[in-house]
Scaffold this motif. Sequence first.
Motif, short mmCIF file in Angstrom:
data_model
loop_
_atom_site.label_atom_id
_atom_site.label_comp_id
_atom_site.label_asym_id
_atom_site.label_seq_id
_atom_site.Cartn_x
_atom_site.Cartn_y
_atom_site.Cartn_z
N ARG A 163 0.85 -1.21 0.00
CA ARG A 163 0.00 0.00 0.00
C ARG A 163 0.87 1.25 0.00
NH1 ARG A 163 -5.16 -1.35 0.64
NH2 ARG A 163 -5.65 -3.35 1.59
N PHE A 164 0.37 2.25 -0.71
CA PHE A 164 1.07 3.54 -0.83
C PHE A 164 0.22 4.62 -0.20
CE2 PHE A 164 2.66 0.87 -4.19
CZ PHE A 164 4.02 1.14 -4.21
N LEU A 165 0.89 5.57 0.43
CA LEU A 165 0.20 6.69 1.06
C LEU A 165 -0.07 7.77 0.02
CD1 LEU A 165 -0.91 8.10 3.58
CD2 LEU A 165 1.39 9.00 3.97
N ARG A 187 3.73 1.74 -9.49
CA ARG A 187 4.05 0.51 -10.22
C ARG A 187 5.56 0.29 -10.30
NH1 ARG A 187 -0.55 1.48 -14.79
NH2 ARG A 187 -2.13 0.13 -13.88
N ARG A 188 6.29 1.35 -10.54
CA ARG A 188 7.75 1.24 -10.64
C ARG A 188 8.36 0.77 -9.33
NH1 ARG A 188 11.78 6.19 -12.44
NH2 ARG A 188 13.64 5.36 -11.44
N ILE A 189 7.91 1.33 -8.21
CA ILE A 189 8.45 0.94 -6.89
C ILE A 189 8.14 -0.52 -6.62
CG2 ILE A 189 8.20 1.31 -4.40
CD1 ILE A 189 10.00 3.38 -5.80
N LEU A 190 6.92 -0.96 -6.93
CA LEU A 190 6.59 -2.38 -6.74
C LEU A 190 7.50 -3.28 -7.56
CD1 LEU A 190 2.68 -2.51 -6.67
CD2 LEU A 190 4.27 -2.95 -4.79
N VAL A 198 -1.98 -0.58 -5.76
CA VAL A 198 -2.10 -0.15 -7.15
C VAL A 198 -3.49 -0.50 -7.68
CG1 VAL A 198 -1.27 -0.54 -9.50
CG2 VAL A 198 0.37 -0.14 -7.65
N GLU A 199 -3.99 -1.67 -7.33
CA GLU A 199 -5.31 -2.08 -7.77
C GLU A 199 -6.38 -1.14 -7.21
OE1 GLU A 199 -3.05 -4.25 -6.32
OE2 GLU A 199 -2.43 -5.08 -8.26
N ASP A 200 -6.25 -0.73 -5.95
CA ASP A 200 -7.18 0.23 -5.36
C ASP A 200 -7.14 1.56 -6.11
OD1 ASP A 200 -7.79 -1.59 -3.30
OD2 ASP A 200 -6.34 -0.69 -1.92
N VAL A 204 -1.46 10.63 -13.04
CA VAL A 204 -0.76 9.68 -13.92
C VAL A 204 0.60 9.32 -13.35
CG1 VAL A 204 0.24 9.41 -16.22
CG2 VAL A 204 -2.00 10.50 -15.95
N SER A 205 1.36 10.33 -12.92
CA SER A 205 2.72 10.05 -12.42
C SER A 205 2.67 9.24 -11.12
CB SER A 205 3.51 11.34 -12.23
OG SER A 205 2.87 12.21 -11.33
N THR A 206 1.68 9.45 -10.28
CA THR A 206 1.56 8.68 -9.04
C THR A 206 1.39 7.20 -9.33
OG1 THR A 206 0.65 10.56 -7.83
CG2 THR A 206 0.20 8.37 -6.93
N LEU A 207 0.48 6.88 -10.21
CA LEU A 207 0.24 5.49 -10.56
C LEU A 207 1.48 4.86 -11.20
CD1 LEU A 207 -1.75 3.14 -10.63
CD2 LEU A 207 -2.62 4.04 -12.80
#
Length: 141
Positions: free
Chosen positions: A24-26, A134-137, A117-119, A127-130
């Motif tokens: 999960r990401f904040l 994904r990149r960090i995962l 990411v699914e949430d 756009v950049s957040t998503l």
Amino acid sequence: MIQDISPHPLIAHGASIICRKENRFLLVKRGKEPLKGSLAFPGGGVEAGENAEQAARRELTEETGLHCSRLRLVDTIDLSQEGLYGKVYNLCIFRAYDLSGQEQAGDDAVSLHWLTVEDMLQHIVTVSTLAFARRILQEEG
């Protein structure tokens, strides 16, 4: 009356902070334009007299009430390509580690959300957040 005719800066600088707990990401719900109401990583503009890392730490605390022991620069991107700022907006994206403090939305953050990411696909997320979630995962597993 003297009119202010000082030139507007052609380049703006900002900092964004990626906080992760497991998968999960904040994210914060933005309370101001641009993209008011959308979800994004905490962050904001670099103020006079501070560098990007100092701005990242300040923004993290102001928007979330949290602190981190360490930051790692992930990337720097130009947000002007998204057409939101009308000028070059260099954004330094940091990964925060070892969070502490009491979570509480503040400053221009309306609310805080820990999302996978699914949430994120079920919400209005920048756009950049998503892309960076994904990149960090992918990098960290």
